[in-house]
Design a protein around this motif. Structure first.
Motif, PDB file in Angstrom:
ATOM      1  N   SER A 529      -4.243  15.932 -14.414  1.00 57.21           N
ATOM      2  CA  SER A 529      -5.343  15.799 -13.456  1.00 57.21           C
ATOM      3  C   SER A 529      -5.034  16.547 -12.170  1.00 57.21           C
ATOM      4  CB  SER A 529      -5.609  14.320 -13.147  1.00 57.21           C
ATOM      5  OG  SER A 529      -4.501  13.746 -12.478  1.00 57.21           O
ATOM      6  N   LEU A 530      -3.760  16.570 -11.768  1.00 58.14           N
ATOM      7  CA  LEU A 530      -3.384  17.303 -10.568  1.00 58.14           C
ATOM      8  C   LEU A 530      -3.590  18.798 -10.746  1.00 58.14           C
ATOM      9  CD1 LEU A 530      -0.125  15.482  -9.386  1.00 58.14           C
ATOM     10  CD2 LEU A 530      -2.377  15.432  -8.319  1.00 58.14           C
ATOM     11  N   LEU A 531      -3.300  19.290 -11.933  1.00 59.58           N
ATOM     12  CA  LEU A 531      -3.467  20.721 -12.184  1.00 59.58           C
ATOM     13  C   LEU A 531      -4.906  21.153 -12.006  1.00 59.58           C
ATOM     14  CD1 LEU A 531      -1.189  21.233 -15.320  1.00 59.58           C
ATOM     15  CD2 LEU A 531      -0.670  21.768 -12.938  1.00 59.58           C
ATOM     16  N   ALA A 564       4.350  22.536 -21.444  1.00 58.71           N
ATOM     17  CA  ALA A 564       4.059  22.709 -20.022  1.00 58.71           C
ATOM     18  C   ALA A 564       4.103  24.177 -19.635  1.00 58.71           C
ATOM     19  CB  ALA A 564       5.069  21.905 -19.188  1.00 58.71           C
ATOM     20  N   LEU A 565       5.046  24.914 -20.197  1.00 60.07           N
ATOM     21  CA  LEU A 565       5.136  26.340 -19.894  1.00 60.07           C
ATOM     22  C   LEU A 565       3.933  27.097 -20.440  1.00 60.07           C
ATOM     23  CD1 LEU A 565       8.954  26.897 -20.583  1.00 60.07           C
ATOM     24  CD2 LEU A 565       7.798  26.867 -18.356  1.00 60.07           C
ATOM     25  N   ARG A 566       3.507  26.753 -21.675  1.00 64.47           N
ATOM     26  CA  ARG A 566       2.320  27.405 -22.230  1.00 64.47           C
ATOM     27  C   ARG A 566       1.078  27.055 -21.404  1.00 64.47           C
ATOM     28  NH1 ARG A 566       4.572  25.829 -27.232  1.00 64.47           N
ATOM     29  NH2 ARG A 566       3.119  24.059 -27.334  1.00 64.47           N
ATOM     30  N   LEU A 567       0.981  25.788 -20.984  1.00 66.33           N
ATOM     31  CA  LEU A 567      -0.168  25.355 -20.197  1.00 66.33           C
ATOM     32  C   LEU A 567      -0.251  26.108 -18.875  1.00 66.33           C
ATOM     33  CD1 LEU A 567      -2.538  23.375 -19.776  1.00 66.33           C
ATOM     34  CD2 LEU A 567      -0.896  21.752 -18.816  1.00 66.33           C
ATOM     35  N   SER A 568       0.892  26.322 -18.259  1.00 63.36           N
ATOM     36  CA  SER A 568       0.885  27.047 -16.982  1.00 63.36           C
ATOM     37  C   SER A 568       0.393  28.470 -17.165  1.00 63.36           C
ATOM     38  CB  SER A 568       2.288  27.038 -16.364  1.00 63.36           C
ATOM     39  OG  SER A 568       3.194  27.793 -17.160  1.00 63.36           O
ATOM     40  N   HIS A 569       0.799  29.103 -18.283  1.00 66.06           N
ATOM     41  CA  HIS A 569       0.341  30.477 -18.534  1.00 66.06           C
ATOM     42  C   HIS A 569      -1.156  30.509 -18.784  1.00 66.06           C
ATOM     43  CE1 HIS A 569       4.690  31.614 -19.886  1.00 66.06           C
ATOM     44  NE2 HIS A 569       4.557  31.592 -18.573  1.00 66.06           N
ATOM     45  N   GLU A 570      -1.659  29.529 -19.541  1.00 69.76           N
ATOM     46  CA  GLU A 570      -3.093  29.493 -19.837  1.00 69.76           C
ATOM     47  C   GLU A 570      -3.924  29.238 -18.577  1.00 69.76           C
ATOM     48  OE1 GLU A 570      -3.698  26.654 -22.893  1.00 69.76           O
ATOM     49  OE2 GLU A 570      -2.555  27.767 -24.409  1.00 69.76           O
TER      50      GLU A 570
END
Length: 619
Positions: A529-531, A564-570
């Motif tokens: 939710s913060l993202l 988490a790393l994949r999510l940050s890239h997306e």
């Protein structure tokens, strides 16, 4: 409580001192005038036995007034009684002289005006009382004067009219003095009332009527000088903010008043105060033994936790009470109050109740209290210095940024407080901004790297500070750093406290060109939710997740890390993993897809040291 004399009430001393000086001048000037008049009589040969008696009586009365004023002993009473006797003595001697025929042309002037001068210093009630007497005495001596000096009154009727006129005029003079004195006294009374009210407001809490913090410390110092041992209690209400939120501030005020009344009227309490908020303090009866004090504290706590009745409902009050004993020295009273506060905080952390300070149990709390005292001067003296820890590109292992940290240094040697110890203290003291301004300014001034990018940690309190972003801009502009060179890191748990307000403040920083990073990602409960709600450019994944994934490549933590790393890239965010402590771990993070790495393998925090000035060599 002991009632203080008006002249001893704080704020009224100046009025009392003014009256004392006036009385002293009346006595001294009167003595000089009597002495001068007697000296003139001696020179002119007009001295007789009655002259010695008259001068002696005047000298005794005036000396008593001067001595009373000098020693500040019942000055007002002595002045009024002395001037009244002086008034009566003067008329007694003067009337005797008139009856004996000792009259000259100017003789009548003295009894007309001298008694008026004497009456100036009297209370208005005495002035009203003496005015008729003055008129009667003038009425008695004027015919005697006219017998010697006709004064233009040829007939008996003219003499009677003149006598009556003189008597009324002289009595009216003193009546006018009394009216002026009434006006002046009313003005003084209004001034006294203003001073008393001002003193009350300056020394008491307006809501509860208890002493405020400053007045309590003064009372504490006075008590320490009177008693060899003092027991101090520090009290805090549990759950007071939720109470205000649930019932409103009117209910909160009612609770504070009820607690204050119970504390103030308890037999074992000799002085009570409300230092602020929902905190109270008390000095316990020093005549009690240790066992009696412990019983009294238990009784005080029991009286404070009774429900408070408000608008046909009962409000439960939770109370945490800590107490400690002092030997009575000034320095020890302050330390004792701190110990009582420490004991209270320990009791509150345990859920409430009461407890005596013990060194073995409360040593850690005392250490924090000492840090709270020593941190501000250490910050002002430049002992809190900046340190930089590098952040590297995960693929090429080049330094791309430095994170700004703070370290407590001192030339005195010994163990220095760690950031985990002094950062919470700085936050509690409201000095986080000053800490950031000082360390950031020093770091940028002596920037040790060609990589001009810095990352700083911030708290919500700093974010909500007025002009926080403009102040940051001024510092980086002064040192030639672009806004894009500065990244603000806010931890995940901290960001959750007030997401809307934090998002607004971060958006302001982002509009100013700064970057935003979410720190310690993976340790909170609402990361996703913060993202979506915060304006982010980067996420920094907490080292606890990184270490867990490194220990077991097929673990759940590894899957979470890679996700988490994949999510940050997306999401188009830069990813940085913390806690990289080996080359193997650095390679693993590169394989997982991390953009940046930080940890002891990349580089430990290093103090920023001033660069040596360049010396121009002579050609």
């Amino acid at each position: 409580m002991e009632r203080k004399r008006p002249e001893h009430v704080p704020g009224l001393a100046e009025l009392h001192e003014r009256f004392r000086r006036i009385a002293l001048r009346v006595g001294l000037v009167g003595l000089i005038l009597v002495g001068a008049a007697f000296f003139v009589s001696v020179i002119t040969g007009g001295v007789n036995a009655e002259s010695y008696m008259e001068a002696g009586v005047y000298a005794v009365i005036l000396s008593a007034i001067a001595l009373s004023a000098h020693r500040d002993y019942k000055t007002r009473l002595v002045l009024n009684v002395g001037l009244t006797f002086l008034f009566l003595a003067y008329w007694a001697f003067t009337y005797t002289e008139f009856r004996m025929g000792d009259i000259a042309v100017d003789t009548l002037l003295y009894p007309i005006f001298i008694p008026v001068f004497i009456a100036i210093g009297l209370d208005y009630r005495l002035q009203f009382s003496l005015a008729p007497l003055h008129g009667v005495m003038i009425w008695l001596v004027t015919p005697l004067y006219i017998e010697v000096v006709p004064f233009g009154a040829e007939t008996l009727l003219q003499q009677q009219i003149l006598t009556a006129t003189m008597a009324c005029f002289c009595a009216l003079l003193i009546v006018l003095l009394a009216l002026v004195q009434i006006s002046r006294q009313k003005t003084d009374e209004r001034l006294v009332a203003v001073i008393i009210e001002k003193n009350r407001l300056a020394t008491t809490d307006p809501l509860t009527g208890l002493l405020n913090r400053r007045a309590f410390l003064e009372a504490l110092d006075r008590s320490a000088g009177q008693y060899p041992d003092l027991t101090l209690a520090f009290i805090d209400l549990n759950g007071f903010k939720p109470l205000n939120d649930q019932f409103g501030h009117a209910a909160g005020d009612a609770v504070l008043k009820a607690i204050a009344a119970r504390l103030e009227h308890h037999d074992a309490v000799i002085s009570a105060a409300r230092p602020g908020g929902d905190e109270f303090a008390a000095i316990i009866d020093p005549g009690l033994s240790t066992a009696e004090t412990d019983k009294a504290i238990a009784a005080i706590h029991a009286s404070l936790i009774h429900d408070v009745s408000w608008q046909d409902r009962l409000i439960h009050v939770g109370v945490s009470l800590g107490y400690a004993t002092t030997s009575g020295t000034d320095s020890d009273t302050q330390a004792c109050l701190s110990r009582a506060d420490t004991a209270m905080r320990r009791v509150k952390a345990a859920g409430g109740g009461f407890g005596r300070y013990t060194a073995a149990t409360d040593a850690e709390g005392i250490s924090t209290s000492r840090l709270a005292v020593s941190f501000p001067p250490a910050l002002a003296a430049g002992q809190i210095r900046p340190a930089l820890q590098p952040i590297a590109d995960a693929r090429f292992r080049e330094i791309v940024c430095h994170e700004l940290l703070a370290r407590w240094t001192s030339s005195s040697g010994g163990r220095q407080p760690t950031p985990r110890e002094f950062i919470p203290v700085a936050e509690n003291l409201g000095l986080m901004n000053e800490l950031l301004w000082n360390t950031l300014d020093q770091a940028l001034k002596h920037w040790p790297s060609d990589t001009r990018a810095v990352s700083v940690n911030i708290s919500p309190g700093q974010l909500q500070t007025r002009n926080f972003v403009p102040k940051l801009r001024r510092i980086i502009d002064r040192h030639g750093f672009a806004p894009g060179d500065l990244t603000l890191e806010i931890t995940e748990n901290v960001a959750l406290r007030n997401v809307s307000a934090n998002a607004e403040a971060l958006e302001q920083a982002r509009r100013a060109g700064m970057k935003i990073a979410l720190d310690d990602f993976g340790t909170g409960y609402s990361s996703l939710s913060l993202l979506s709600r915060l304006p982010l450019d980067m996420i920094k994944i907490d080292q606890s997740l990184v270490h867990a994934a490194s220990r077991d490549g097929a673990s759940t933590q590894t899957a979470i890390l890679r996700g988490a790393l994949r999510l940050s890239h997306e999401l188009g965010l830069i990813s940085c993993v913390e806690g990289v402590s080996s080359e193997e771990m650095a390679l693993q993070m590169k394989v997982f897809g991390a953009d940046q790495i930080q940890g002891f393998w990349v580089g430990r925090p290093t103090l920023v040291t001033p660069r040596p000035a360049k010396v121009k060599l002579a050609s």
